[in-house]
Design an enzyme around this catalytic site. Structure first.
Site, PDB file in Angstrom:
ATOM      1  N   CYS A  55       6.437 -31.971  27.882  1.00  0.00           N
ATOM      2  CA  CYS A  55       6.745 -31.182  26.694  1.00  0.00           C
ATOM      3  C   CYS A  55       7.450 -32.034  25.629  1.00  0.00           C
ATOM      4  CB  CYS A  55       7.635 -30.013  27.101  1.00  0.00           C
ATOM      5  SG  CYS A  55       8.349 -29.129  25.703  1.00  0.00           S
ATOM      6  N   ASN A  71      -1.775 -30.194  26.397  1.00  0.00           N
ATOM      7  CA  ASN A  71      -1.855 -30.880  25.124  1.00  0.00           C
ATOM      8  C   ASN A  71      -1.042 -32.161  25.306  1.00  0.00           C
ATOM      9  OD1 ASN A  71      -2.156 -31.336  22.364  1.00  0.00           O
ATOM     10  ND2 ASN A  71      -0.165 -30.407  21.993  1.00  0.00           N
ATOM     11  N   CYS A  75      15.644 -28.843  23.595  1.00  0.00           N
ATOM     12  CA  CYS A  75      15.694 -28.099  24.856  1.00  0.00           C
ATOM     13  C   CYS A  75      16.294 -29.001  25.921  1.00  0.00           C
ATOM     14  CB  CYS A  75      14.296 -27.660  25.276  1.00  0.00           C
ATOM     15  SG  CYS A  75      14.283 -26.685  26.802  1.00  0.00           S
ATOM     16  N   SER A 131       8.931 -16.354  26.937  1.00  0.00           N
ATOM     17  CA  SER A 131       8.426 -17.300  27.934  1.00  0.00           C
ATOM     18  C   SER A 131       9.599 -18.100  28.497  1.00  0.00           C
ATOM     19  CB  SER A 131       7.420 -18.235  27.266  1.00  0.00           C
ATOM     20  OG  SER A 131       6.973 -19.216  28.180  1.00  0.00           O
ATOM     21  N   CYS A 170       4.876 -17.549  16.678  1.00  0.00           N
ATOM     22  CA  CYS A 170       5.552 -18.238  17.764  1.00  0.00           C
ATOM     23  C   CYS A 170       6.864 -18.803  17.209  1.00  0.00           C
ATOM     24  CB  CYS A 170       4.625 -19.351  18.251  1.00  0.00           C
ATOM     25  SG  CYS A 170       5.357 -20.418  19.482  1.00  0.00           S
ATOM     26  N   CYS A 197       3.244 -32.112  15.131  1.00  0.00           N
ATOM     27  CA  CYS A 197       4.108 -31.051  15.660  1.00  0.00           C
ATOM     28  C   CYS A 197       4.859 -31.473  16.908  1.00  0.00           C
ATOM     29  CB  CYS A 197       3.273 -29.836  16.006  1.00  0.00           C
ATOM     30  SG  CYS A 197       2.497 -29.111  14.584  1.00  0.00           S
ATOM     31  N   GLU A 226      10.670 -25.344  14.417  1.00  0.00           N
ATOM     32  CA  GLU A 226       9.300 -25.021  14.042  1.00  0.00           C
ATOM     33  C   GLU A 226       8.955 -23.587  14.388  1.00  0.00           C
ATOM     34  OE1 GLU A 226       6.859 -27.710  16.242  1.00  0.00           O
ATOM     35  OE2 GLU A 226       7.465 -29.432  15.065  1.00  0.00           O
ATOM     36  N   GLY A 238      12.641 -24.785  22.688  1.00  0.00           N
ATOM     37  CA  GLY A 238      13.790 -24.257  23.419  1.00  0.00           C
ATOM     38  C   GLY A 238      13.451 -23.344  24.576  1.00  0.00           C
ATOM     39  N   GLU A 239      14.441 -23.114  25.433  1.00  0.00           N
ATOM     40  CA  GLU A 239      14.306 -22.217  26.576  1.00  0.00           C
ATOM     41  C   GLU A 239      15.028 -20.903  26.222  1.00  0.00           C
ATOM     42  OE1 GLU A 239      12.787 -21.620  29.453  1.00  0.00           O
ATOM     43  OE2 GLU A 239      14.109 -19.907  29.663  1.00  0.00           O
ATOM     44  N   SER A 281       6.510 -19.934  33.076  1.00  0.00           N
ATOM     45  CA  SER A 281       5.784 -21.204  33.114  1.00  0.00           C
ATOM     46  C   SER A 281       5.809 -21.752  34.528  1.00  0.00           C
ATOM     47  CB  SER A 281       6.451 -22.200  32.158  1.00  0.00           C
ATOM     48  OG  SER A 281       6.437 -21.692  30.844  1.00  0.00           O
ATOM     49  N   LEU A 282       4.675 -21.682  35.211  1.00  0.00           N
ATOM     50  CA  LEU A 282       4.605 -22.087  36.614  1.00  0.00           C
ATOM     51  C   LEU A 282       4.167 -23.556  36.726  1.00  0.00           C
ATOM     52  CD1 LEU A 282       5.301 -20.365  39.042  1.00  0.00           C
ATOM     53  CD2 LEU A 282       2.873 -19.838  39.298  1.00  0.00           C
ATOM     54  N   HIS A 283       2.977 -23.817  36.287  1.00  0.00           N
ATOM     55  CA  HIS A 283       2.428 -25.182  36.122  1.00  0.00           C
ATOM     56  C   HIS A 283       2.219 -25.987  37.411  1.00  0.00           C
ATOM     57  CE1 HIS A 283       3.031 -24.220  32.012  1.00  0.00           C
ATOM     58  NE2 HIS A 283       4.172 -24.800  31.804  1.00  0.00           N
ATOM     59  N   CYS A 333      11.282 -30.823  30.712  1.00  0.00           N
ATOM     60  CA  CYS A 333       9.936 -30.859  31.302  1.00  0.00           C
ATOM     61  C   CYS A 333       9.202 -32.102  30.777  1.00  0.00           C
ATOM     62  CB  CYS A 333       9.161 -29.600  30.952  1.00  0.00           C
ATOM     63  SG  CYS A 333       9.998 -28.088  31.476  1.00  0.00           S
TER      64      CYS A 333
HETATM   65  N1  SAH Z   1      10.894 -22.951  27.287  1.00  0.00           N
HETATM   66  C1  SAH Z   1       9.974 -21.908  27.483  1.00  0.00           C
HETATM   67  C2  SAH Z   1       9.227 -21.502  26.234  1.00  0.00           C
HETATM   68  C3  SAH Z   1       8.820 -22.584  25.299  1.00  0.00           C
HETATM   69  S1  SAH Z   1       7.514 -23.606  25.858  1.00  0.00           S
HETATM   70  C4  SAH Z   1       9.015 -22.251  28.597  1.00  0.00           C
HETATM   71  O1  SAH Z   1       8.996 -23.395  29.015  1.00  0.00           O
HETATM   72  O2  SAH Z   1       8.310 -21.361  29.056  1.00  0.00           O
HETATM   73  C5  SAH Z   1       6.115 -22.508  25.799  1.00  0.00           C
HETATM   74  C6  SAH Z   1       4.986 -22.890  26.738  1.00  0.00           C
HETATM   75  O3  SAH Z   1       4.351 -24.117  26.328  1.00  0.00           O
HETATM   76  C7  SAH Z   1       5.439 -23.117  28.175  1.00  0.00           C
HETATM   77  O4  SAH Z   1       4.543 -22.517  29.066  1.00  0.00           O
HETATM   78  C8  SAH Z   1       5.396 -24.615  28.267  1.00  0.00           C
HETATM   79  O5  SAH Z   1       5.328 -25.041  29.599  1.00  0.00           O
HETATM   80  C9  SAH Z   1       4.158 -24.928  27.458  1.00  0.00           C
HETATM   81  N2  SAH Z   1       4.033 -26.320  27.057  1.00  0.00           N
HETATM   82  C10 SAH Z   1       4.994 -27.184  26.718  1.00  0.00           C
HETATM   83  N3  SAH Z   1       4.473 -28.386  26.420  1.00  0.00           N
HETATM   84  C11 SAH Z   1       3.140 -28.276  26.570  1.00  0.00           C
HETATM   85  C12 SAH Z   1       2.058 -29.184  26.423  1.00  0.00           C
HETATM   86  N4  SAH Z   1       2.250 -30.433  26.052  1.00  0.00           N
HETATM   87  N5  SAH Z   1       0.808 -28.723  26.664  1.00  0.00           N
HETATM   88  C13 SAH Z   1       0.612 -27.434  27.035  1.00  0.00           C
HETATM   89  N6  SAH Z   1       1.594 -26.543  27.194  1.00  0.00           N
HETATM   90  C14 SAH Z   1       2.854 -26.953  26.974  1.00  0.00           C
HETATM   91 FE1  SF4 Z   2       9.645 -27.559  26.848  1.00  0.00          FE
HETATM   92 FE2  SF4 Z   2       9.956 -25.029  27.741  1.00  0.00          FE
HETATM   93 FE3  SF4 Z   2      10.348 -27.138  29.373  1.00  0.00          FE
HETATM   94 FE4  SF4 Z   2      12.059 -26.651  27.389  1.00  0.00          FE
HETATM   95  S1  SF4 Z   2      11.661 -25.361  29.170  1.00  0.00           S
HETATM   96  S2  SF4 Z   2      11.274 -28.638  28.000  1.00  0.00           S
HETATM   97  S3  SF4 Z   2      10.681 -25.902  25.801  1.00  0.00           S
HETATM   98  S4  SF4 Z   2       8.421 -26.528  28.406  1.00  0.00           S
END
Ligand code: SAH
Ligand code: SF4
Length: 342
Positions: free
Chosen positions: A117, A291, A110, A192, A103, A332, A90, A160-161, A215-217, A114
């Site tokens: 995701c 989301n 991936c 990212s 994007c 999506c 996508e 993907g990462e 991506s810290l979270h 996570c």
């Molecule tokens: N793999 C990389 C880049 C792709 S994901 C990464 O993880 O950074 C891009 C961003 O979307 C990341 O910050 C990821 O944590 C966030 N993301 C993934 N799923 C999400 C969701 N369901 N709601 C909000 N953000 C999300």
């Molecule tokens: Fe999703 Fe990024 Fe985590 Fe991969 S690294 S699972 S794309 S949030």
């Protein structure tokens, strides 16, 4: 071989091996990358026999085709592409008054797993080639051209990462940067990562001015490991140390992404911990209301505002990601809600 993944000099090596004049290499490269042509037949200053040769050798000019697209009420558009092996990826276009942000994906699926995701849940299939990464941009660029627009910013935030596909991603950055191609300044590109420490260290030594988003979270190892398995390999202290190295070597501000999940990482104490963790660092925090793809819930607008206030109080620049394309997100993976606000 994927023609879209080659630099002019590499195209010339192929031309030479075919006994074709090497100056055609620059022409072919700029037709593909600067003019974003759809087909070899559109390369109007090439002789017919060279066009046939290109068709014979490489098949089509692009390694992907559009399967379907959906436009959101707010103008966000999602594209589903099929690759030569029929894997699908996508890309999402986020149009704004002053910019067109795309994007893009870097892998099919991936492997990072996570929990929040959609892509992570779907598992890993394969890396994209540099040509497949760039092809997403060129496909959309070609479409925008017809509206006298062009892509101004790219975020590597699709499926993907990116840093797990390091070489192809870096190659794609340099292809997009290329003065004979799209010539997109690296400052307009953002990668990212979920926090692959060795690759962040490697990136700091590359001579590219891209933006890095991490991506810290979560603010504790226990909490982060719960939603991001990568944290067991590279815990917060190692990650932040690599980020500090990156900022000191490049002088560039890192953008930390923090997805707010109600009842998990969204209270005032989390905000205070985040503030203390990032205090004094050259950074920016991007708060993303989650989301939901599973049981996660989004925090209320009030608690998002309170969270942001705590960071502001610690003089940490913070933005809350706008919701875009929410009406198309059901179909999506994860892409549609993603938008770096800088
Ligand atoms: N793999 C990389 C880049 C792709 S994901 C990464 O993880 O950074 C891009 C961003 O979307 C990341 O910050 C990821 O944590 C966030 N993301 C993934 N799923 C999400 C969701 N369901 N709601 C909000 N953000 C999300
Ligand atoms: Fe999703 Fe990024 Fe985590 Fe991969 S690294 S699972 S794309 S949030």
């Amino acid at each position: 071989m994927d023609l879209l993944g080659l630099f002019p000099d590499e195209i010339k090596v192929w031309l030479k091996s075919q006994n074709i004049a090497v100056f055609r290499g620059d022409q072919i490269f700029s037709w593909l990358h600067k003019h974003a042509v759809e087909e070899f037949g559109d390369m109007t200053n090439l002789p017919a026999d060279l066009i046939s040769k290109l068709q014979e050798t490489f098949g089509s000019a692009r390694p992907l085709h559009l399967v379907t697209s959906r436009v959101s009420m707010d103008g966000t558009e999602k594209f589903l592409f099929s690759l030569r092996d029929e894997a699908t990826i996508e890309a999402v276009l986020i149009p704004e008054d002053d910019r067109q942000t795309l994007c893009i994906s870097t892998q099919v699926g991936c492997a990072m797993g996570c929990s929040f995701c959609a892509t992570g849940r779907s598992g890993y299939v394969r890396n994209l080639s540099a040509g497949e990464i760039v092809a997403q941009v060129l496909w959309v660029e070609n479409r925008l051209k017809k509206q006298r627009l062009g892509i101004s910013n790219i975020v590597y935030m699709g499926m993907g990462e990116p840093l797990a596909n390091y070489d192809a991603v870096l190659r794609s950055v340099r292809l997009l940067n290329h003065p004979k191609g799209l010539n997109l300044g690296a400052r307009r590109l953002t990668i990212s990562t979920c926090g692959l420490v060795p690759q962040i260290k490697a990136l700091a030594t590359e001579n590219v001015q891209i933006n890095l988003a991490v991506s810290l979270h979560a603010v504790t190892d226990a909490e982060r490991s719960e939603i991001m398995p990568v944290n067991k390999r590279y815990p917060l202290s190692e990650l932040l140390e690599a980020c500090d190295d990156y900022t000191s070597q490049t002088g560039r501000r890192i953008s930390y992404e923090y997805a707010l999940i109600r009842g998990f990482n969204d209270n005032v104490e989390h905000a205070q911990k985040l503030r203390d963790l990032l205090r004094g660092r050259l950074c920016h925090v991007n708060l993303i209301p989650i989301n939901p793809v599973g049981a996660e819930k989004r925090p209320s607008a009030k608690s998002i505002a309170e969270f942001a206030q705590v960071l502001e109080g610690g003089r940490i620049p913070v933005s809350v990601r706008k919701e875009r394309g929410t009406d198309i997100e059901a179909a999506c993976g994860q892409l549609r809600q993603i938008h770096l606000q800088e």
